[in-house]
Design a protein around this motif. Sequence first.
Motif, PDB file in Angstrom:
ATOM      1  N   ASP A 112       0.834  -1.210   0.000  1.00 38.32           N
ATOM      2  CA  ASP A 112       0.000   0.000   0.000  1.00 38.32           C
ATOM      3  C   ASP A 112       0.866   1.257   0.000  1.00 38.32           C
ATOM      4  O   ASP A 112       0.566   2.227  -0.708  1.00 38.32           O
ATOM      5  N   GLU A 113       1.943   1.250   0.790  1.00 37.24           N
ATOM      6  CA  GLU A 113       2.818   2.431   0.839  1.00 37.24           C
ATOM      7  C   GLU A 113       3.514   2.651  -0.489  1.00 37.24           C
ATOM      8  O   GLU A 113       3.680   3.792  -0.937  1.00 37.24           O
ATOM      9  N   ILE A 114       3.918   1.552  -1.142  1.00 38.22           N
ATOM     10  CA  ILE A 114       4.593   1.683  -2.447  1.00 38.22           C
ATOM     11  C   ILE A 114       3.633   2.266  -3.481  1.00 38.22           C
ATOM     12  O   ILE A 114       4.000   3.171  -4.247  1.00 38.22           O
ATOM     13  N   ARG A 115       2.419   1.760  -3.516  1.00 35.76           N
ATOM     14  CA  ARG A 115       1.434   2.285  -4.477  1.00 35.76           C
ATOM     15  C   ARG A 115       1.162   3.760  -4.211  1.00 35.76           C
ATOM     16  O   ARG A 115       1.008   4.554  -5.157  1.00 35.76           O
ATOM     17  N   PHE A 116       1.114   4.127  -2.942  1.00 36.05           N
ATOM     18  CA  PHE A 116       0.846   5.519  -2.588  1.00 36.05           C
ATOM     19  C   PHE A 116       1.984   6.437  -3.045  1.00 36.05           C
ATOM     20  O   PHE A 116       1.748   7.524  -3.567  1.00 36.05           O
ATOM     21  N   HIS A 117       3.240   5.986  -2.863  1.00 32.87           N
ATOM     22  CA  HIS A 117       4.397   6.821  -3.201  1.00 32.87           C
ATOM     23  C   HIS A 117       4.662   6.877  -4.706  1.00 32.87           C
ATOM     24  O   HIS A 117       5.142   7.898  -5.210  1.00 32.87           O
ATOM     25  N   THR A 118       4.378   5.790  -5.423  1.00 38.52           N
ATOM     26  CA  THR A 118       4.826   5.697  -6.822  1.00 38.52           C
ATOM     27  C   THR A 118       3.711   5.722  -7.854  1.00 38.52           C
ATOM     28  O   THR A 118       3.961   5.987  -9.024  1.00 38.52           O
ATOM     29  N   ARG A 119       2.485   5.411  -7.436  1.00 35.76           N
ATOM     30  CA  ARG A 119       1.355   5.260  -8.366  1.00 35.76           C
ATOM     31  C   ARG A 119       1.623   4.156  -9.386  1.00 35.76           C
ATOM     32  O   ARG A 119       1.081   4.166 -10.488  1.00 35.76           O
ATOM     33  N   HIS A 120       2.472   3.217  -9.016  1.00 37.58           N
ATOM     34  CA  HIS A 120       2.786   2.077  -9.876  1.00 37.58           C
ATOM     35  C   HIS A 120       2.028   0.835  -9.392  1.00 37.58           C
ATOM     36  O   HIS A 120       1.649   0.733  -8.227  1.00 37.58           O
ATOM     37  N   ARG A 121       1.848  -0.096 -10.311  1.00 35.58           N
ATOM     38  CA  ARG A 121       1.475  -1.433  -9.899  1.00 35.58           C
ATOM     39  C   ARG A 121       2.707  -2.104  -9.283  1.00 35.58           C
ATOM     40  O   ARG A 121       3.835  -1.721  -9.586  1.00 35.58           O
ATOM     41  N   VAL A 122       2.477  -3.104  -8.439  1.00 35.35           N
ATOM     42  CA  VAL A 122       3.596  -3.721  -7.727  1.00 35.35           C
ATOM     43  C   VAL A 122       3.618  -5.225  -7.982  1.00 35.35           C
ATOM     44  O   VAL A 122       2.588  -5.900  -7.887  1.00 35.35           O
ATOM     45  N   GLU A 123       4.798  -5.716  -8.330  1.00 33.57           N
ATOM     46  CA  GLU A 123       5.017  -7.155  -8.478  1.00 33.57           C
ATOM     47  C   GLU A 123       6.089  -7.579  -7.483  1.00 33.57           C
ATOM     48  O   GLU A 123       7.180  -7.006  -7.456  1.00 33.57           O
ATOM     49  N   GLN A 124       5.763  -8.580  -6.663  1.00 39.68           N
ATOM     50  CA  GLN A 124       6.708  -9.034  -5.648  1.00 39.68           C
ATOM     51  C   GLN A 124       7.511 -10.238  -6.138  1.00 39.68           C
ATOM     52  O   GLN A 124       6.979 -11.111  -6.818  1.00 39.68           O
ATOM     53  N   VAL A 125       8.797 -10.281  -5.776  1.00 34.64           N
ATOM     54  CA  VAL A 125       9.624 -11.472  -5.923  1.00 34.64           C
ATOM     55  C   VAL A 125      10.272 -11.732  -4.568  1.00 34.64           C
ATOM     56  O   VAL A 125      10.412 -10.822  -3.754  1.00 34.64           O
ATOM     57  N   LEU A 126      10.640 -12.975  -4.318  1.00 32.94           N
ATOM     58  CA  LEU A 126      11.208 -13.356  -3.022  1.00 32.94           C
ATOM     59  C   LEU A 126      12.732 -13.392  -3.067  1.00 32.94           C
ATOM     60  O   LEU A 126      13.327 -13.762  -4.083  1.00 32.94           O
ATOM     61  N   ALA A 127      13.351 -13.014  -1.943  1.00 32.83           N
ATOM     62  CA  ALA A 127      14.808 -13.053  -1.822  1.00 32.83           C
ATOM     63  C   ALA A 127      15.179 -13.508  -0.428  1.00 32.83           C
ATOM     64  O   ALA A 127      14.408 -13.342   0.528  1.00 32.83           O
ATOM     65  N   LEU A 128      16.353 -14.103  -0.288  1.00 34.05           N
ATOM     66  CA  LEU A 128      16.838 -14.512   1.029  1.00 34.05           C
ATOM     67  C   LEU A 128      16.941 -13.291   1.946  1.00 34.05           C
ATOM     68  O   LEU A 128      17.482 -12.255   1.537  1.00 34.05           O
ATOM     69  N   PRO A 129      16.435 -13.358   3.181  1.00 30.53           N
ATOM     70  CA  PRO A 129      16.457 -12.200   4.080  1.00 30.53           C
ATOM     71  C   PRO A 129      17.843 -11.598   4.263  1.00 30.53           C
ATOM     72  O   PRO A 129      17.999 -10.379   4.255  1.00 30.53           O
ATOM     73  N   SER A 130      18.880 -12.434   4.426  1.00 28.03           N
ATOM     74  CA  SER A 130      20.226 -11.901   4.673  1.00 28.03           C
ATOM     75  C   SER A 130      20.765 -11.148   3.460  1.00 28.03           C
ATOM     76  O   SER A 130      21.396 -10.094   3.598  1.00 28.03           O
ATOM     77  N   VAL A 131      20.516 -11.684   2.264  1.00 26.62           N
ATOM     78  CA  VAL A 131      20.999 -11.029   1.046  1.00 26.62           C
ATOM     79  C   VAL A 131      20.225  -9.736   0.806  1.00 26.62           C
ATOM     80  O   VAL A 131      20.795  -8.704   0.428  1.00 26.62           O
ATOM     81  N   LEU A 132      18.912  -9.777   1.046  1.00 23.74           N
ATOM     82  CA  LEU A 132      18.089  -8.577   0.888  1.00 23.74           C
ATOM     83  C   LEU A 132      18.533  -7.499   1.865  1.00 23.74           C
ATOM     84  O   LEU A 132      18.687  -6.324   1.487  1.00 23.74           O
TER      85      LEU A 132
END
Length: 562
Positions: A112-132
Amino acid sequence: MLATRLGDLLVREKVITSKQLEDCLALHRKSGQRLVDVLVSQNVTDEQSLISFLSKQYRLTIVDLSSVQIEPEVLRILPPQLCIKQGIIAIGRRGDTLVIAVSDPTNIQSLDEIRFHTRHRVEQVLALPSVLRSLIEQNFGMDMSKLAQSMDASATEVVESGEDAISADGDGLSADDAPIVQFVAAVLVDAIRKKSSDIHIEPYENDFRVRLRIDGDLVDAIRPPPNVKNALVARIKVMAKMRLDEKRLPQDGRVRLKLPEGKVVDFRVNTLPTVHGEKVVLRILDRSSAVVSMDKLGFEPDELQKFQTAVRKPWGICLVTGPTGSGKTTTLYAAINGLNSVDVNISTIEDPVEYNFTGINQVQVKEQIGLTFAEALRALLRQDPDIVLLGEIRDGETAEVAFKAALTGHMVLSTLHTNDAPSAVMRLKDIGLDPFLINSALQVIVAQRLLRRICSQCKEEDTRFSPEQLQKLGFPASVLTKFKPMRGKGCSNCRNTGYSGRVAVHEVMMITEKLREKVGAGAGTDDLRKAAVAEGMRTLKVNSMRKVMAGLVSLDELQAVD
């Protein structure tokens, strides 16, 4: 709420148990860490298994961020504060769709915060927590080198914050203070992110350096310009509420820092005058590391049972021994935390009090006014305690009061500085304690060491040692086919060291009747050790070998135990 959503999912799918979730949520709320990081740090699950599970549940792609090249304009789309707070990063854009890497796809608030700041659609991908986490710090952490270059010797005035927790961004300070304030904040935050235990700020005649102690080793962090050392030390002294005009004597203070993501971390600060200025050491007191359950301390299961049996007795004395920085206090805190209940009166005497516990009365030693360990303990015994944690036995007077207290119906937990468990008996005799008191009150002695843990991200088989060499290191021929020694190759997650975190090894010496006879007969350390081994004690070396066989510790670390 977000953590609960993820936790409920993991329990429902039987990835973790309800009890594990309850413990991890308590640590999550107390420490401010994300639940995914708590789950991994507490060894409830590993990163790869967690991400694979979430990928199947949410049908999301797993991305190896270490091989992704992110365009600078994509990185700038999201505010740094948002990325740090929510644990996300933008890695690509396709038309009006923004691709973000996450480790917790249940975090709907971040979308929700990303959509509010960017007005973009959002696509999620997963990453290892430590690397992220590493990538976020790399791109949005403060650039200390640039800050150091921007500092000037005229930036000597600092403004004290009136808040209990000083913000890491230095809110409320004047523009003239900004370079020094930002640099100090960068050093503190960088040390926390790298899981350091201490920060050393050291002045020399023509040099000035900052070092961090990570996994027991000191590593260079940065070398600021020598002409700013007075301003930098002054800023820390102001934060720690020390006297700015006192530069001839050591001082102690405390700083509480609030990180951008809301987590609050305490620092114990000490200054020491040297020939080239004041050296400052800050001990990082991360509350999440203090609240450790007994089963997370690294004890072998049978030895943990012995230790827990001893500390739950109604009277006696239990000692934890080891060199400075071996985790003795953490072990004692875990013990009293497990004993803490409404029907038990627990009190501690410490120098200094590092962490505060609800339901436990804690006393700070102040030797300058006569409140020593011995005097505080005498007073405390008139307060009807059931369990007493005595930070350290330093002298014969304190030892005598502690052991007599143990004989009069109190459980006393304390520490000594010795290399192994049998040596503790001789140390007590050396400081003048009567062997009768030792024999009558001692229940258990636990020796402890911290060894560097092999990095889970770059673990590989160690082929440097032949079977013959392993036997020379002490491994029986019968076990050589049952394990493969491991080592860390080195990666971005472990700063190319091959190690990430530490694991404790213990030596648990129960004081049996046979050992009491040996102590009473004046047996030396070697005789006590042989008798303890015959009674079932495993030495530090043997338990370290078990960690090697479990793939937790390298052979290099094993050799450091000798």
